[in-house]
Design a protein around this motif. Structure first.
Motif, mmCIF file in Angstrom:
data_model
loop_
_atom_site.group_PDB
_atom_site.id
_atom_site.type_symbol
_atom_site.label_atom_id
_atom_site.label_comp_id
_atom_site.label_asym_id
_atom_site.label_seq_id
_atom_site.Cartn_x
_atom_site.Cartn_y
_atom_site.Cartn_z
ATOM 1 N N ILE A 34 0.836 -1.208 0.000
ATOM 2 C CA ILE A 34 0.000 0.000 0.000
ATOM 3 C C ILE A 34 0.869 1.256 0.000
ATOM 4 N N SER A 35 1.946 1.248 0.774
ATOM 5 C CA SER A 35 2.820 2.420 0.842
ATOM 6 C C SER A 35 3.493 2.681 -0.494
ATOM 7 N N ASN A 293 10.838 14.977 -9.368
ATOM 8 C CA ASN A 293 10.286 14.281 -8.197
ATOM 9 C C ASN A 293 10.925 14.738 -6.895
ATOM 10 N N GLY A 294 11.611 15.891 -6.919
ATOM 11 C CA GLY A 294 12.277 16.361 -5.710
ATOM 12 C C GLY A 294 11.321 16.656 -4.575
ATOM 13 N N LYS A 295 10.111 17.119 -4.931
ATOM 14 C CA LYS A 295 9.142 17.457 -3.884
ATOM 15 C C LYS A 295 8.602 16.221 -3.182
ATOM 16 N N THR A 296 8.502 15.127 -3.934
ATOM 17 C CA THR A 296 7.975 13.897 -3.321
ATOM 18 C C THR A 296 9.080 13.009 -2.764
ATOM 19 N N ARG A 297 10.344 13.405 -2.959
ATOM 20 C CA ARG A 297 11.449 12.567 -2.497
ATOM 21 C C ARG A 297 11.445 12.405 -0.986
ATOM 22 N N GLN A 298 11.141 13.500 -0.260
ATOM 23 C CA GLN A 298 11.139 13.427 1.194
ATOM 24 C C GLN A 298 10.047 12.475 1.688
ATOM 25 N N PHE A 302 10.630 9.000 3.709
ATOM 26 C CA PHE A 302 9.950 8.746 4.983
ATOM 27 C C PHE A 302 9.213 7.410 4.935
ATOM 28 N N THR A 303 8.599 7.120 3.787
ATOM 29 C CA THR A 303 7.901 5.833 3.653
ATOM 30 C C THR A 303 8.883 4.672 3.699
ATOM 31 N N TYR A 304 10.014 4.820 2.997
ATOM 32 C CA TYR A 304 11.024 3.768 3.012
ATOM 33 C C TYR A 304 11.583 3.574 4.422
ATOM 34 N N GLY A 308 11.574 0.130 6.393
ATOM 35 C CA GLY A 308 12.804 -0.444 6.930
ATOM 36 C C GLY A 308 12.720 -0.713 8.420
ATOM 37 N N LEU A 309 12.167 0.243 9.183
ATOM 38 C CA LEU A 309 12.020 0.034 10.625
ATOM 39 C C LEU A 309 11.071 -1.123 10.921
ATOM 40 N N SER A 310 10.026 -1.257 10.116
ATOM 41 C CA SER A 310 9.086 -2.363 10.329
ATOM 42 C C SER A 310 9.762 -3.710 10.080
ATOM 43 N N VAL A 311 10.588 -3.770 9.022
ATOM 44 C CA VAL A 311 11.295 -5.021 8.737
ATOM 45 C C VAL A 311 12.280 -5.343 9.858
ATOM 46 N N ILE A 312 12.999 -4.315 10.316
ATOM 47 C CA ILE A 312 13.945 -4.545 11.414
ATOM 48 C C ILE A 312 13.211 -5.010 12.669
ATOM 49 N N LEU A 313 12.053 -4.408 12.959
ATOM 50 C CA LEU A 313 11.270 -4.816 14.121
ATOM 51 C C LEU A 313 10.798 -6.262 13.979
#
Length: 612
Positions: A34-35, A293-298, A302-304, A308-313
């Motif tokens: 979804i993300s 796509n510079g405006k959507t890069r942030q 943040f989504t990535y 990543g934190l979810s996978v690490i958890l």
């Protein structure tokens, strides 16, 4: 493929930790999908909105260029029908008379006045074909022989008064009519006196700089990395802000926005084009995708980060569950496998646990200790004896195995006509055979040079014969005996540190001669040489090695100059303090290493081999 799938299945079913990790990651999979989908959709929406705004600006710019070209076209019509200009051209004769020069001067003043009130044009020229005289605003008048036969002028005459656009190519292969046409400009040509069928074929030429048209689009260029290209109706490049001539590929004529990875660009480029309604010219804008796509890069980052934190958890939770329940079972399985392989020194951890796993671990460790104690005294002695005999046999077999293997490689290379490989293997085989065989520590100088030849030939084949070898062996030194492999480290240093960095013209000299009851062995190269600081360092280190060579080794490791230290230590131990090694070198000129040995110590079997 089936074997790979079977291996993955067994790996998955045979490890609890893998299954736990996969289950936790499977729970996170919908969130990740979804993300990523949301990021992709937001990027598409941004591209569409930006593309529409940019295309509108491009459309306005290309229509403005269109209007400019229409004004130049209308101006050419007015100038081509000007009665005063036509009369001046008709009065001029095919030969340059004083009156013709006066008429051309008047015409020159007239076109200069037109230039002063029109800033779009860069040059106005009129070609009077009967006299082949060109009147132009930038250089006055000049005669151009054979102008009527030029392909561009001929086409303008055939157009019979219609406008003709000419865009010179920048490849240097086009005839530019004695400097009349320049590659940084475009030209509009038409014949004078449009409404007279009996007119002379005089040509009006209006020039516009390419950059002048491109400057009309400077306000819509979004960034320095974005480039704008102007194309004519036949897709010929008129002007562009980029340094390279770039022609984007369009899947269809109706396509107006594409995102593609183009040649000469390391990243994807966002390409938009707009076509004019009058001249069918087009403007194309190229902008790097990363800027768009510079405006959507942030937001993407943040989504990535969340993913990543979810996978690490998930991995951390699976590790906690595994370490609490599955890890003791895996530990016990590891101990049983080691016991199966005969490893009686294995011991399991987690002995301090108070639960059932702790009890099983302690019982396993006690069982291994008891079993080792029972069989250690009887079987271990027999095993060590067998291993010693096996190693002894292997030490006898290995040299023969090496020779046989190299011989097999040599004949295989010969069968396949790989002459260089066969020669290299043959020389390498001979080098090892002489190095390891005969059971003796000394060879004559002649044998040593023959042995050294095989090593050098291998290196020459390796470096594609980029250096030549010269041997200067005196006859009175050939039968003197010296230590085995005494010159090989010196030759290796000369090749690897001197001649390898010299791309061609390398020369290696190996010489020997007797002088003052001393045998002198020389290895000299014309390689890159040594700096004064490096040479002094080597001399100091060899002097230090010379002073301690007769003492017991300290056991300290040697990090550099291993080959030179080895040679110094061997000649000192074998020939005494009279033996010397000296080194001379100059940067970019080469290096010379000399070994001096007392000739009295070079006798073998009680025979003086210095003379026949």
């Amino acid at each position: 493929m089936r074997r790979l799938l079977r291996g993955i299945y067994h790996y998955f079913t045979g490890r609890i930790q893998v299954r736990l990790t996969c289950y936790f990651l499977l729970i996170l999979l919908p969130l990740v999908i979804i993300s990523l989908f949301a990021n992709n959709q937001s990027q598409k929406i941004l591209e569409e909105e930006t593309g529409e705004r940019t295309r509108g600006a491009l459309q306005a710019a290309v229509e403005y260029i269109d209007l400019t070209l229409q004004n130049v076209d209308e101006l050419s019509t007015l100038l081509a029908t000007d009665r005063n200009w036509i009369q001046l051209l008709e009065q001029a004769d095919s030969k340059l008379t004083p009156q013709s020069i006066v008429d051309f001067s008047i015409l020159m003043r007239e076109i200069t006045n037109v230039m002063s009130i029109n800033h779009i044009l860069s040059k106005i020229s009129i070609l009077h074909l009967p006299s082949e005289m060109m009147v132009t605003t930038d250089s006055g008048g000049k005669r151009i022989p054979g102008a009527e036969r030029h392909p561009v002028i001929a086409k303008a005459i055939e157009a019979n008064g219609a406008r003709m656009l000419y865009i010179p190519e920048a490849d240097g292969n086009e005839d530019l009519l004695n400097g009349t046409f320049e590659t940084d400009q475009i030209y509009l040509l038409r014949t004078m006196d449009l409404y007279n069928h009996d007119r002379q074929p005089n040509i009006l030429i209006l020039a516009i700089k390419r950059d002048t048209l491109l400057k009309l689009t400077s306000s819509i260029q979004p960034s320095e990395n974005a480039h704008i290209y102007l194309f004519s109706n036949d897709n010929k490049l008129v002007a562009g802000t980029g340094q390279s001539r770039f022609f984007p590929y369009w899947d269809s004529e109706r396509e107006e926005m594409v995102m593609k990875s183009m040649a000469k660009h390391e990243e994807n480029m966002f390409i938009i084009r707009a076509k004019s309604r009058y001249s069918n010219w087009s403007l194309q804008l190229m902008q790097p995708e990363i800027e768009l796509n510079g405006k959507t890069r942030q937001l993407q980052n943040f989504t990535y980060l969340i993913i990543g934190l979810s996978v690490i958890l998930a991995l951390w939770i699976s590790w906690l569950v595994f370490s609490g329940i599955s890890s003791p079972l895996s530990n016990l399985a590891y101990g049983l496998r080691q016991l199966r392989f005969g490893n009686l020194d294995v011991r399991l951890s987690d002995q301090n646990r108070k639960d059932e796993f702790g009890y099983v671990t302690n019982a396993f460790n006690k069982m291994i200790a008891d079993q080792k104690h029972l069989i250690e005294n009887h079987y271990e002695q027999q095993l060590r004896l067998s291993q010693t005999e096996l190693k002894f046999l292997q030490s006898q077999i290995n040299p023969h195995f090496l020779y046989n293997t190299l011989d097999t490689i040599y004949w295989t290379a010969k069968n396949y006509d790989a002459s260089e490989i066969s020669e290299m293997v043959l020389n390498l085989s001979r080098f090892f055979r002489l190095s390891l065989n005969k059971g003796q520590d000394t060879f004559t100088v002649e044998e040593t040079i023959g042995h050294l030849y095989y090593y050098i030939r291998v290196q020459q084949l390796r470096f594609l014969d980029q250096f030549a070898v010269e041997y200067r062996i005196s006859e009175d030194s050939k039968r003197l005996y010296i230590l085995k492999l005494l010159l090989q480290p010196l030759v290796e240093n000369a090749i690897l540190h001197g001649l390898e960095k010299k791309p061609c013209g390398g020369h290696l000299l190996i010489a020997s001669h007797l002088e003052d009851n001393m045998l002198h062995l020389v290895v000299q190269d014309n390689g890159v040489g040594l700096s004064e600081e490096k040479l002094q360092y080597i001399r100091n280190e060899l002097a230090a090695a010379d002073s301690v060579s007769s003492k017991a080794p300290s056991g300290d490791p040697v990090n550099d100059l291993f080959g030179l230290r080895n040679v110094v230590s061997r000649i000192k131990l074998y020939y005494g303090n009279d033996a010397k090694l000296s080194i001379d070198s100059r940067a970019e000129e080469g290096t010379k290493v000399r070994i001096s040995l007392p000739a009295n110590d070079l006798l073998q079997h009680g025979i003086d081999t210095r003379s026949d």
